[in-house]
Write a protein that holds these residues in place. Structure first.
Motif, PDB file in Angstrom:
ATOM      1  N   MET A 260       0.844  -1.177   0.000  1.00 17.73           N
ATOM      2  CA  MET A 260       0.000   0.000   0.000  1.00 17.73           C
ATOM      3  C   MET A 260       0.887   1.236   0.000  1.00 17.73           C
ATOM      4  O   MET A 260       1.949   1.263   0.602  1.00 17.73           O
ATOM      5  CB  MET A 260      -0.924  -0.011   1.224  1.00 17.73           C
ATOM      6  CG  MET A 260      -1.939   1.127   1.215  1.00 17.73           C
ATOM      7  SD  MET A 260      -2.995   1.207   2.674  1.00 17.73           S
ATOM      8  CE  MET A 260      -4.021  -0.198   2.442  1.00 17.73           C
ATOM      9  N   ASN A 261       0.440   2.252  -0.668  1.00 19.10           N
ATOM     10  CA  ASN A 261       1.154   3.515  -0.788  1.00 19.10           C
ATOM     11  C   ASN A 261       1.372   4.127   0.607  1.00 19.10           C
ATOM     12  O   ASN A 261       0.429   4.279   1.372  1.00 19.10           O
ATOM     13  CB  ASN A 261       0.325   4.444  -1.680  1.00 19.10           C
ATOM     14  CG  ASN A 261       0.971   5.783  -1.910  1.00 19.10           C
ATOM     15  OD1 ASN A 261       1.933   6.143  -1.242  1.00 19.10           O
ATOM     16  ND2 ASN A 261       0.434   6.518  -2.848  1.00 19.10           N
ATOM     17  N   PRO A 262       2.601   4.519   0.954  1.00 18.49           N
ATOM     18  CA  PRO A 262       2.857   5.116   2.277  1.00 18.49           C
ATOM     19  C   PRO A 262       2.054   6.393   2.534  1.00 18.49           C
ATOM     20  O   PRO A 262       1.616   6.637   3.656  1.00 18.49           O
ATOM     21  CB  PRO A 262       4.354   5.409   2.258  1.00 18.49           C
ATOM     22  CG  PRO A 262       4.916   4.496   1.231  1.00 18.49           C
ATOM     23  CD  PRO A 262       3.840   4.309   0.215  1.00 18.49           C
ATOM     24  N   ALA A 263       1.836   7.192   1.503  1.00 16.37           N
ATOM     25  CA  ALA A 263       1.052   8.418   1.685  1.00 16.37           C
ATOM     26  C   ALA A 263      -0.398   8.076   2.014  1.00 16.37           C
ATOM     27  O   ALA A 263      -1.022   8.725   2.860  1.00 16.37           O
ATOM     28  CB  ALA A 263       1.119   9.283   0.431  1.00 16.37           C
ATOM     29  N   LEU A 264      -0.930   7.043   1.370  1.00 14.89           N
ATOM     30  CA  LEU A 264      -2.299   6.611   1.638  1.00 14.89           C
ATOM     31  C   LEU A 264      -2.405   6.042   3.046  1.00 14.89           C
ATOM     32  O   LEU A 264      -3.363   6.324   3.767  1.00 14.89           O
ATOM     33  CB  LEU A 264      -2.737   5.569   0.608  1.00 14.89           C
ATOM     34  CG  LEU A 264      -4.140   5.016   0.760  1.00 14.89           C
ATOM     35  CD1 LEU A 264      -5.170   6.138   0.672  1.00 14.89           C
ATOM     36  CD2 LEU A 264      -4.410   3.963  -0.293  1.00 14.89           C
ATOM     37  N   GLN A 265      -1.409   5.266   3.453  1.00 18.65           N
ATOM     38  CA  GLN A 265      -1.395   4.724   4.809  1.00 18.65           C
ATOM     39  C   GLN A 265      -1.377   5.847   5.841  1.00 18.65           C
ATOM     40  O   GLN A 265      -2.082   5.785   6.847  1.00 18.65           O
ATOM     41  CB  GLN A 265      -0.175   3.828   5.021  1.00 18.65           C
ATOM     42  CG  GLN A 265      -0.291   2.477   4.381  1.00 18.65           C
ATOM     43  CD  GLN A 265       0.954   1.639   4.617  1.00 18.65           C
ATOM     44  OE1 GLN A 265       2.053   2.168   4.786  1.00 18.65           O
ATOM     45  NE2 GLN A 265       0.774   0.335   4.612  1.00 18.65           N
ATOM     46  N   ALA A 266      -0.581   6.872   5.592  1.00 17.97           N
ATOM     47  CA  ALA A 266      -0.506   8.005   6.515  1.00 17.97           C
ATOM     48  C   ALA A 266      -1.832   8.742   6.589  1.00 17.97           C
ATOM     49  O   ALA A 266      -2.265   9.143   7.670  1.00 17.97           O
ATOM     50  CB  ALA A 266       0.602   8.954   6.091  1.00 17.97           C
TER      51      ALA A 266
END
Length: 106
Positions: free
Chosen positions: A1-7
């Motif tokens: 999963m995209n780190p920006a989306l996770q954040a």
């Protein structure tokens, strides 16, 4: 999963928890103990509307906000149940993946 989306997901979950915790910590479980909406940050108004639609947060005629204790407890228990389902699905998926890998090697 995209780190920006996770954040972003983690940040949204934290804001949801902070709103409910703020009302809980103030003891706002009835009209008499309702917290004035002005005490909440402006960006939380969308969250308040979301929880009002779900019946977790109720409002008083003068604009105070309080938690419906039963709906709040149901919400907490559903969050725990959802987490267990996610873990179970992940576990089954890993098991199926391992079995497929073993089947391909044979």
């Amino acid at each position: 999963m995209n780190p920006a989306l996770q954040a972003a997901i983690a940040s949204a979950a934290k804001q949801h928890k902070q709103l409910l915790d703020q009302l809980k910590d103030q003891g706002a479980f009835s009209r008499e103990t309702a917290m004035p909406a002005a005490d909440l940050a402006g960006e939380q108004s969308a969250l308040v509307a979301h929880y009002q639609k779900r019946g977790i947060i109720r409002s008083t005629p003068d604009g105070g906000l309080y938690l419906d204790r039963r709906a709040y407890e149901d919400h907490l228990s559903s969050q725990k149940t959802a987490g267990k389902w996610v873990l179970m699905i992940l576990g089954v998926s890993v098991l199926v993946g391992i079995l497929l890998l073993l089947a391909n090697k044979l």
